[in-house]
Design a protein around this motif. Structure first.
Motif, PDB file in Angstrom:
ATOM      1  N   ASP A   1       8.260  19.937  26.877  1.00  0.00           N
ATOM      2  CA  ASP A   1       7.361  19.160  27.859  1.00  0.00           C
ATOM      3  C   ASP A   1       6.982  19.530  29.028  1.00  0.00           C
ATOM      4  O   ASP A   1       7.913  20.089  29.721  1.00  0.00           O
ATOM      5  CB  ASP A   1       8.427  17.587  27.736  1.00  0.00           C
ATOM      6  CG  ASP A   1       7.556  16.631  28.384  1.00  0.00           C
ATOM      7  OD1 ASP A   1       6.768  15.924  27.481  1.00  0.00           O
ATOM      8  OD2 ASP A   1       7.336  16.265  29.323  1.00  0.00           O
TER       9      ASP A   1
ATOM     10  N   ASP B   1       6.815  16.296  24.129  1.00  0.00           N
ATOM     11  CA  ASP B   1       5.771  15.347  23.748  1.00  0.00           C
ATOM     12  C   ASP B   1       4.274  16.013  23.949  1.00  0.00           C
ATOM     13  O   ASP B   1       3.488  15.925  22.992  1.00  0.00           O
ATOM     14  CB  ASP B   1       5.925  14.257  24.610  1.00  0.00           C
ATOM     15  CG  ASP B   1       7.003  13.273  24.381  1.00  0.00           C
ATOM     16  OD1 ASP B   1       7.689  13.636  23.113  1.00  0.00           O
ATOM     17  OD2 ASP B   1       7.703  12.315  25.037  1.00  0.00           O
ATOM     18  N   PHE B   2       4.104  16.379  25.301  1.00  0.00           N
ATOM     19  CA  PHE B   2       2.850  16.977  25.738  1.00  0.00           C
ATOM     20  C   PHE B   2       3.293  18.247  26.603  1.00  0.00           C
ATOM     21  O   PHE B   2       3.984  18.222  27.428  1.00  0.00           O
ATOM     22  CB  PHE B   2       2.030  16.176  26.720  1.00  0.00           C
ATOM     23  CG  PHE B   2       0.772  16.633  26.952  1.00  0.00           C
ATOM     24  CD1 PHE B   2       0.012  17.290  26.287  1.00  0.00           C
ATOM     25  CD2 PHE B   2      -0.094  16.284  27.996  1.00  0.00           C
ATOM     26  CE1 PHE B   2      -1.277  17.846  26.339  1.00  0.00           C
ATOM     27  CE2 PHE B   2      -1.173  16.617  28.400  1.00  0.00           C
ATOM     28  CZ  PHE B   2      -2.055  17.619  27.569  1.00  0.00           C
ATOM     29  N   THR B   3       2.901  19.405  25.771  1.00  0.00           N
ATOM     30  CA  THR B   3       3.636  20.739  26.092  1.00  0.00           C
ATOM     31  C   THR B   3       3.145  21.284  27.385  1.00  0.00           C
ATOM     32  O   THR B   3       1.987  21.090  27.791  1.00  0.00           O
ATOM     33  CB  THR B   3       3.712  21.727  24.967  1.00  0.00           C
ATOM     34  OG1 THR B   3       2.142  22.119  24.788  1.00  0.00           O
ATOM     35  CG2 THR B   3       4.299  20.938  23.703  1.00  0.00           C
TER      36      THR B   3
ATOM     37  N   THR C   1       0.362  10.723  23.442  1.00  0.00           N
ATOM     38  CA  THR C   1       1.139  11.375  22.445  1.00  0.00           C
ATOM     39  C   THR C   1       1.340  10.721  21.386  1.00  0.00           C
ATOM     40  O   THR C   1       0.794   9.525  21.216  1.00  0.00           O
ATOM     41  CB  THR C   1       2.501  12.124  23.073  1.00  0.00           C
ATOM     42  OG1 THR C   1       3.144  10.750  23.606  1.00  0.00           O
ATOM     43  CG2 THR C   1       2.193  12.888  24.351  1.00  0.00           C
TER      44      THR C   1
END
Length: 168
Positions: free
Chosen positions: A158, A115-117, A4
């Protein structure tokens, strides 16, 4: 790219560079090297292999997240607090995920924004299922967990939402 914004800023991304042309691979590697961890910069002989490398990285995330969700559920069922479960996971195979998502699980960090979905990891997980052409039970379980979070309006959170809201 694997990672990310935080790892990118720190030059710690994993990067897969693919091309049948060795000179183009080296050129692309030079372009991405400021953001890549040198030990995680992988050069492969085709673009499809680079894409598969990215999916393999996300497969490990999805399955580890699903495993950690189940470990937390097991801990809950046996009377452990989330903190105790995370501590017990610290020296085994789930230690990476436990340490990566500890702040979310303990409520020290919100899953929104992500951050990273959930949406991104679910998309990649579904792509893995479609591409494999065979049953991948761990990825299927992760997709089901991600879908539950999407159904609750947390697609842009997230992916640790599957851990925080594990009982849903």
């Amino acid at each position: 790219m694997v990672g990310t914004l935080g790892p990118a800023r720190a030059g710690k991304l994993g990067v897969y560079v693919g091309s049948p042309d060795p000179q183009l691979r080296e050129l692309a590697a030079g372009i991405v090297s400021p953001w890549a961890d040198p030990s995680r910069l992988k050069l492969v002989d085709s673009q499809p292999k680079a894409a598969i490398g990215k999916l393999l990285a996300n497969l490990a995330l999805a399955i580890s997240a699903e495993g950690m969700k189940e470990a937390l559920l097991f801990g809950d069922a046996t009377g452990l607090t989330a903190a105790e479960t995370l501590d017990l996971l610290d020296s085994i195979g789930l230690s990476f995920m436990a340490n990566l998502k500890r702040d979310f699980v303990l409520g020290d960090r919100s899953t929104d924004p992500g951050d990273f979905t959930v949406d991104a990891l679910c998309k990649d997980s579904k792509l893995m299922l479609d591409t494999a052409g065979q049953v991948l039970p761990g990825i299927q379980a992760a997709v089901e967990s991600f879908t539950i979070q999407q159904d609750h309006g947390r697609g842009d959170h997230d992916f640790s939402a599957i851990l925080v809201h594990r009982s849903e």
